[in-house]
Design a protein around this motif. Structure first.
Motif, PDB file in Angstrom:
ATOM      1  N   SER A  25      29.003  38.808  37.073  1.00 34.26           N
ATOM      2  CA  SER A  25      28.208  38.357  38.223  1.00 34.26           C
ATOM      3  C   SER A  25      26.828  37.890  37.796  1.00 34.26           C
ATOM      4  O   SER A  25      26.336  36.861  38.270  1.00 34.26           O
ATOM      5  N   ALA A  26      26.193  38.645  36.890  1.00 26.92           N
ATOM      6  CA  ALA A  26      24.869  38.244  36.414  1.00 26.92           C
ATOM      7  C   ALA A  26      24.931  36.917  35.672  1.00 26.92           C
ATOM      8  O   ALA A  26      24.059  36.052  35.832  1.00 26.92           O
ATOM      9  N   GLY A  27      25.983  36.739  34.868  1.00 26.05           N
ATOM     10  CA  GLY A  27      26.134  35.480  34.139  1.00 26.05           C
ATOM     11  C   GLY A  27      26.325  34.299  35.071  1.00 26.05           C
ATOM     12  O   GLY A  27      25.710  33.241  34.888  1.00 26.05           O
ATOM     13  N   VAL A  28      27.194  34.471  36.080  1.00 24.63           N
ATOM     14  CA  VAL A  28      27.420  33.398  37.047  1.00 24.63           C
ATOM     15  C   VAL A  28      26.143  33.087  37.816  1.00 24.63           C
ATOM     16  O   VAL A  28      25.803  31.913  38.043  1.00 24.63           O
ATOM     17  N   TYR A  29      25.424  34.120  38.217  1.00 20.45           N
ATOM     18  CA  TYR A  29      24.188  33.924  38.989  1.00 20.45           C
ATOM     19  C   TYR A  29      23.146  33.156  38.174  1.00 20.45           C
ATOM     20  O   TYR A  29      22.547  32.187  38.671  1.00 20.45           O
ATOM     21  N   LEU A  30      22.934  33.575  36.931  1.00 20.69           N
ATOM     22  CA  LEU A  30      21.937  32.903  36.093  1.00 20.69           C
ATOM     23  C   LEU A  30      22.348  31.470  35.782  1.00 20.69           C
ATOM     24  O   LEU A  30      21.504  30.557  35.762  1.00 20.69           O
ATOM     25  N   LEU A  31      23.646  31.260  35.552  1.00 18.47           N
ATOM     26  CA  LEU A  31      24.127  29.910  35.269  1.00 18.47           C
ATOM     27  C   LEU A  31      23.936  28.992  36.466  1.00 18.47           C
ATOM     28  O   LEU A  31      23.459  27.861  36.336  1.00 18.47           O
ATOM     29  N   LEU A  32      24.286  29.494  37.663  1.00 15.90           N
ATOM     30  CA  LEU A  32      24.129  28.683  38.863  1.00 15.90           C
ATOM     31  C   LEU A  32      22.651  28.416  39.160  1.00 15.90           C
ATOM     32  O   LEU A  32      22.274  27.292  39.523  1.00 15.90           O
ATOM     33  N   ALA A  33      21.805  29.430  38.999  1.00 22.03           N
ATOM     34  CA  ALA A  33      20.373  29.244  39.245  1.00 22.03           C
ATOM     35  C   ALA A  33      19.795  28.182  38.318  1.00 22.03           C
ATOM     36  O   ALA A  33      19.022  27.315  38.749  1.00 22.03           O
ATOM     37  N   GLY A  34      20.177  28.244  37.052  1.00 24.62           N
ATOM     38  CA  GLY A  34      19.695  27.240  36.109  1.00 24.62           C
ATOM     39  C   GLY A  34      20.179  25.843  36.445  1.00 24.62           C
ATOM     40  O   GLY A  34      19.414  24.877  36.370  1.00 24.62           O
ATOM     41  N   MET A 163      22.878  33.483  49.229  1.00 26.69           N
ATOM     42  CA  MET A 163      24.259  33.583  49.684  1.00 26.69           C
ATOM     43  C   MET A 163      25.164  34.117  48.573  1.00 26.69           C
ATOM     44  O   MET A 163      26.049  34.948  48.816  1.00 26.69           O
ATOM     45  N   LEU A 164      24.925  33.658  47.331  1.00 27.13           N
ATOM     46  CA  LEU A 164      25.721  34.155  46.208  1.00 27.13           C
ATOM     47  C   LEU A 164      25.486  35.646  45.996  1.00 27.13           C
ATOM     48  O   LEU A 164      26.428  36.403  45.718  1.00 27.13           O
ATOM     49  N   ARG A 165      24.235  36.093  46.135  1.00 22.36           N
ATOM     50  CA  ARG A 165      23.951  37.531  45.995  1.00 22.36           C
ATOM     51  C   ARG A 165      24.687  38.334  47.062  1.00 22.36           C
ATOM     52  O   ARG A 165      25.220  39.416  46.779  1.00 22.36           O
ATOM     53  N   ARG A 166      24.703  37.834  48.285  1.00 24.57           N
ATOM     54  CA  ARG A 166      25.424  38.548  49.355  1.00 24.57           C
ATOM     55  C   ARG A 166      26.911  38.640  49.046  1.00 24.57           C
ATOM     56  O   ARG A 166      27.551  39.674  49.301  1.00 24.57           O
ATOM     57  N   VAL A 167      27.473  37.566  48.521  1.00 17.97           N
ATOM     58  CA  VAL A 167      28.896  37.580  48.162  1.00 17.97           C
ATOM     59  C   VAL A 167      29.157  38.635  47.104  1.00 17.97           C
ATOM     60  O   VAL A 167      30.120  39.415  47.194  1.00 17.97           O
ATOM     61  N   PHE A 168      28.300  38.690  46.072  1.00 19.50           N
ATOM     62  CA  PHE A 168      28.488  39.679  45.009  1.00 19.50           C
ATOM     63  C   PHE A 168      28.307  41.103  45.533  1.00 19.50           C
ATOM     64  O   PHE A 168      29.044  42.015  45.129  1.00 19.50           O
ATOM     65  N   LEU A 169      27.330  41.305  46.413  1.00 24.04           N
ATOM     66  CA  LEU A 169      27.076  42.647  46.932  1.00 24.04           C
ATOM     67  C   LEU A 169      28.234  43.167  47.775  1.00 24.04           C
ATOM     68  O   LEU A 169      28.418  44.380  47.926  1.00 24.04           O
ATOM     69  N   ILE A 170      29.009  42.266  48.341  1.00 20.61           N
ATOM     70  CA  ILE A 170      30.181  42.669  49.111  1.00 20.61           C
ATOM     71  C   ILE A 170      31.421  42.739  48.231  1.00 20.61           C
ATOM     72  O   ILE A 170      32.194  43.697  48.278  1.00 20.61           O
ATOM     73  N   ALA A 171      31.608  41.717  47.393  1.00 14.68           N
ATOM     74  CA  ALA A 171      32.852  41.591  46.627  1.00 14.68           C
ATOM     75  C   ALA A 171      32.953  42.637  45.514  1.00 14.68           C
ATOM     76  O   ALA A 171      34.036  43.215  45.306  1.00 14.68           O
ATOM     77  N   VAL A 172      31.851  42.902  44.800  1.00 12.99           N
ATOM     78  CA  VAL A 172      31.929  43.821  43.661  1.00 12.99           C
ATOM     79  C   VAL A 172      32.252  45.254  44.108  1.00 12.99           C
ATOM     80  O   VAL A 172      33.177  45.878  43.571  1.00 12.99           O
ATOM     81  N   PRO A 173      31.537  45.848  45.094  1.00 15.84           N
ATOM     82  CA  PRO A 173      31.927  47.197  45.527  1.00 15.84           C
ATOM     83  C   PRO A 173      33.346  47.260  46.092  1.00 15.84           C
ATOM     84  O   PRO A 173      34.059  48.245  45.868  1.00 15.84           O
TER      85      PRO A 173
END
Length: 221
Positions: A25-34, A163-173
Protein backbone atom coordinates in the motif's frame (compact mmCIF):
# COMPACT_ATOMS: atom_id res chain seq x y z
CA UNK A 1 -4.77 -18.82 24.22
CA UNK A 2 -1.32 -18.28 22.70
CA UNK A 3 -0.39 -21.76 23.95
CA UNK A 4 -2.38 -23.12 21.01
CA UNK A 5 -0.31 -23.78 17.90
CA UNK A 6 -3.35 -22.94 15.78
CA UNK A 7 -3.47 -19.46 17.26
CA UNK A 8 0.26 -18.92 16.85
CA UNK A 9 0.16 -20.07 13.22
CA UNK A 10 -2.76 -17.75 12.53
CA UNK A 11 -1.02 -14.79 14.19
CA UNK A 12 2.19 -15.42 12.23
CA UNK A 13 0.23 -15.70 9.01
CA UNK A 14 -1.73 -12.50 9.65
CA UNK A 15 1.40 -10.63 10.74
CA UNK A 16 3.32 -11.55 7.59
CA UNK A 17 0.32 -10.67 5.43
CA UNK A 18 -0.12 -7.35 7.27
CA UNK A 19 3.51 -6.44 6.64
CA UNK A 20 3.18 -7.33 2.95
CA UNK A 21 -0.03 -5.31 2.58
CA UNK A 22 1.43 -2.28 4.36
CA UNK A 23 4.54 -2.29 2.18
CA UNK A 24 2.44 -2.77 -0.95
CA UNK A 25 0.00 0.00 0.00
CA UNK A 26 2.80 2.42 0.85
CA UNK A 27 4.54 1.65 -2.44
CA UNK A 28 1.37 2.18 -4.47
CA UNK A 29 0.59 5.41 -2.61
CA UNK A 30 4.07 6.88 -3.12
CA UNK A 31 4.13 5.82 -6.77
CA UNK A 32 0.73 7.37 -7.47
CA UNK A 33 1.60 10.57 -5.58
CA UNK A 34 4.78 10.96 -7.59
CA UNK A 35 3.03 10.30 -10.89
CA UNK A 36 0.24 12.79 -10.13
CA UNK A 37 2.74 15.52 -9.24
CA UNK A 38 4.87 14.81 -12.31
CA UNK A 39 1.80 14.96 -14.56
CA UNK A 40 0.76 18.27 -13.00
CA UNK A 41 4.26 19.73 -13.51
CA UNK A 42 4.32 18.55 -17.11
CA UNK A 43 0.89 20.08 -17.72
CA UNK A 44 2.05 23.42 -16.27
CA UNK A 45 5.19 23.38 -18.41
CA UNK A 46 3.12 22.66 -21.53
CA UNK A 47 0.70 25.47 -20.69
CA UNK A 48 3.53 27.96 -20.13
CA UNK A 49 5.09 26.93 -23.44
CA UNK A 50 1.74 27.35 -25.24
CA UNK A 51 1.35 30.87 -23.83
CA UNK A 52 4.90 31.76 -24.89
CA UNK A 53 4.34 30.50 -28.45
CA UNK A 54 1.05 32.37 -28.70
CA UNK A 55 2.64 35.62 -27.46
CA UNK A 56 5.42 35.40 -30.01
CA UNK A 57 2.92 34.76 -32.80
CA UNK A 58 0.69 37.66 -31.78
CA UNK A 59 3.62 40.06 -31.57
CA UNK A 60 4.91 38.91 -34.95
CA UNK A 61 1.51 39.84 -36.38
CA UNK A 62 2.08 43.43 -35.25
CA UNK A 63 -0.02 43.60 -32.08
CA UNK A 64 1.03 45.77 -29.17
CA UNK A 65 2.20 44.31 -25.86
CA UNK A 66 -1.23 44.63 -24.24
CA UNK A 67 -3.09 43.41 -27.34
CA UNK A 68 -0.88 40.34 -27.65
CA UNK A 69 -1.46 39.47 -23.99
CA UNK A 70 -5.21 39.92 -24.36
CA UNK A 71 -5.38 37.80 -27.54
CA UNK A 72 -3.29 35.04 -25.99
CA UNK A 73 -5.39 34.76 -22.83
CA UNK A 74 -8.61 34.99 -24.84
CA UNK A 75 -7.73 32.15 -27.22
CA UNK A 76 -6.24 29.72 -24.70
CA UNK A 77 -8.49 27.59 -22.50
CA UNK A 78 -6.57 25.78 -19.77
CA UNK A 79 -8.39 23.11 -17.81
CA UNK A 80 -8.43 23.98 -14.08
CA UNK A 81 -5.44 26.28 -14.49
CA UNK A 82 -5.11 30.01 -13.91
CA UNK A 83 -2.81 32.06 -16.10
CA UNK A 84 -1.48 35.58 -16.01
CA UNK A 85 0.79 37.66 -18.23
CA UNK A 86 2.84 40.53 -16.79
CA UNK A 87 5.15 43.05 -18.35
CA UNK A 88 8.84 43.28 -17.52
CA UNK A 89 8.09 45.53 -14.53
CA UNK A 90 5.59 43.08 -13.02
CA UNK A 91 2.44 44.96 -14.07
CA UNK A 92 -0.49 42.71 -14.89
CA UNK A 93 -1.44 42.81 -18.56
CA UNK A 94 -4.05 40.05 -18.69
CA UNK A 95 -5.18 37.08 -16.64
CA UNK A 96 -7.67 34.25 -16.53
CA UNK A 97 -8.73 32.68 -13.22
CA UNK A 98 -9.99 29.17 -12.55
CA UNK A 99 -13.61 28.25 -11.92
CA UNK A 100 -12.80 28.42 -8.20
CA UNK A 101 -11.51 32.00 -8.59
CA UNK A 102 -7.85 31.02 -8.10
CA UNK A 103 -5.36 33.60 -9.43
CA UNK A 104 -1.89 33.05 -10.85
CA UNK A 105 0.23 35.33 -8.64
CA UNK A 106 3.54 36.80 -9.69
CA UNK A 107 6.57 35.62 -7.65
CA UNK A 108 9.59 37.88 -7.05
CA UNK A 109 10.87 39.13 -10.42
CA UNK A 110 14.45 37.97 -9.85
CA UNK A 111 13.23 34.39 -9.27
CA UNK A 112 11.75 34.01 -12.77
CA UNK A 113 14.23 32.49 -15.20
CA UNK A 114 14.24 32.85 -18.99
CA UNK A 115 13.59 29.71 -20.99
CA UNK A 116 12.46 26.74 -18.92
CA UNK A 117 9.87 27.66 -16.29
CA UNK A 118 10.51 27.68 -12.57
CA UNK A 119 8.19 25.26 -10.78
CA UNK A 120 7.31 25.76 -7.12
CA UNK A 121 4.49 25.25 -4.63
CA UNK A 122 2.61 28.24 -3.28
CA UNK A 123 1.00 27.52 0.12
CA UNK A 124 -2.71 28.19 0.41
CA UNK A 125 -4.82 29.51 3.25
CA UNK A 126 -6.59 26.18 3.72
CA UNK A 127 -3.40 24.17 3.46
CA UNK A 128 -4.05 23.11 -0.13
CA UNK A 129 -1.97 25.62 -2.04
CA UNK A 130 -1.11 25.75 -5.72
CA UNK A 131 1.55 24.41 -8.01
CA UNK A 132 2.99 27.25 -10.06
CA UNK A 133 5.10 27.56 -13.22
CA UNK A 134 6.68 30.94 -13.96
CA UNK A 135 8.93 31.89 -16.88
CA UNK A 136 10.32 34.87 -18.74
CA UNK A 137 9.70 35.16 -22.48
CA UNK A 138 11.87 37.39 -24.66
CA UNK A 139 10.14 38.37 -27.90
CA UNK A 140 13.11 40.15 -29.42
CA UNK A 141 16.20 42.12 -28.51
CA UNK A 142 14.36 45.43 -28.78
CA UNK A 143 11.24 44.33 -26.91
CA UNK A 144 11.00 43.94 -23.13
CA UNK A 145 10.26 40.41 -21.92
CA UNK A 146 6.91 39.05 -20.79
CA UNK A 147 6.48 37.31 -17.45
CA UNK A 148 4.19 34.28 -17.65
CA UNK A 149 2.67 32.59 -14.60
CA UNK A 150 0.47 29.47 -14.72
CA UNK A 151 -0.92 27.87 -11.57
CA UNK A 152 -3.09 24.89 -10.71
CA UNK A 153 -4.68 24.07 -7.33
CA UNK A 154 -3.21 21.06 -5.55
CA UNK A 155 -6.74 20.10 -4.51
CA UNK A 156 -7.12 17.63 -7.39
CA UNK A 157 -4.02 15.72 -6.31
CA UNK A 158 -4.82 15.78 -2.59
CA UNK A 159 -8.39 14.57 -3.24
CA UNK A 160 -7.20 11.57 -5.26
CA UNK A 161 -4.61 10.67 -2.64
CA UNK A 162 -7.17 11.07 0.16
CA UNK A 163 -9.54 8.72 -1.65
CA UNK A 164 -6.73 6.17 -2.06
CA UNK A 165 -5.95 6.40 1.67
CA UNK A 166 -9.61 5.75 2.51
CA UNK A 167 -9.62 2.70 0.24
CA UNK A 168 -6.50 1.32 1.95
CA UNK A 169 -7.86 2.04 5.44
CA UNK A 170 -10.94 -0.03 4.63
CA UNK A 171 -9.46 -2.72 2.39
CA UNK A 172 -6.36 -3.64 4.43
CA UNK A 173 -8.12 -4.33 7.79
CA UNK A 174 -10.89 -6.20 5.97
CA UNK A 175 -8.34 -8.34 4.11
CA UNK A 176 -6.53 -9.09 7.38
CA UNK A 177 -9.78 -10.04 9.10
CA UNK A 178 -10.73 -12.42 6.29
CA UNK A 179 -7.18 -13.81 6.18
CA UNK A 180 -7.19 -14.33 9.95
CA UNK A 181 -10.48 -16.22 9.89
CA UNK A 182 -9.39 -18.26 6.89
CA UNK A 183 -5.97 -18.95 8.40
CA UNK A 184 -7.46 -20.11 11.70
CA UNK A 185 -9.88 -22.41 9.86
CA UNK A 186 -7.10 -23.90 7.71
CA UNK A 187 -4.78 -24.34 10.70
CA UNK A 188 -7.55 -26.04 12.64
CA UNK A 189 -8.37 -28.35 9.73
CA UNK A 190 -4.71 -29.14 9.03
CA UNK A 191 -4.01 -29.97 12.68
CA UNK A 192 -7.21 -31.98 13.20
CA UNK A 193 -5.41 -35.37 12.69
CA UNK A 194 -2.82 -34.35 15.30
CA UNK A 195 -5.60 -33.51 17.77
CA UNK A 196 -7.22 -36.89 17.12
CA UNK A 197 -3.92 -38.72 17.66
CA UNK A 198 -3.28 -36.75 20.85
CA UNK A 199 -6.67 -37.65 22.28
CA UNK A 200 -6.20 -41.29 21.38
CA UNK A 201 -2.71 -41.31 22.97
CA UNK A 202 -4.15 -40.01 26.24
CA UNK A 203 -6.58 -42.96 26.30
CA UNK A 204 -3.83 -45.54 25.90
CA UNK A 205 -2.62 -46.98 29.21
CA UNK A 206 -0.99 -50.13 30.56
CA UNK A 207 -4.32 -51.96 30.18
CA UNK A 208 -4.71 -51.32 26.42
CA UNK A 209 -1.21 -51.09 24.98
CA UNK A 210 -2.34 -53.02 21.91
CA UNK A 211 -4.25 -49.95 20.64
CA UNK A 212 -2.63 -47.92 17.88
CA UNK A 213 -2.91 -44.27 16.92
CA UNK A 214 -5.20 -43.61 13.95
CA UNK A 215 -3.32 -42.54 10.79
CA UNK A 216 -5.79 -41.61 8.09
CA UNK A 217 -3.14 -40.78 5.50
CA UNK A 218 0.15 -42.72 5.95
CA UNK A 219 1.97 -40.26 3.63
CA UNK A 220 1.00 -37.24 5.73
CA UNK A 221 3.84 -35.78 7.80
Amino acid sequence: MLDSIRTRLTLWYVSVLALALIVFSAGVYLLLAGNLRRRMDESLRTSAESIAISLVRERDEGETEAEAAHSTVDELHLLNQAMAIFDAEGRLLEEKVTSGNDHARLPPLDSIPPGDPRLYTEPGGAGEGQRVAARRVNIGEASPPYLIVVSQPLETVTEELAMLRRVFLIAVPLALLLAGLGGFFLARKSLAPVVTMSEQARRISAENLEQRLPVINPRDE
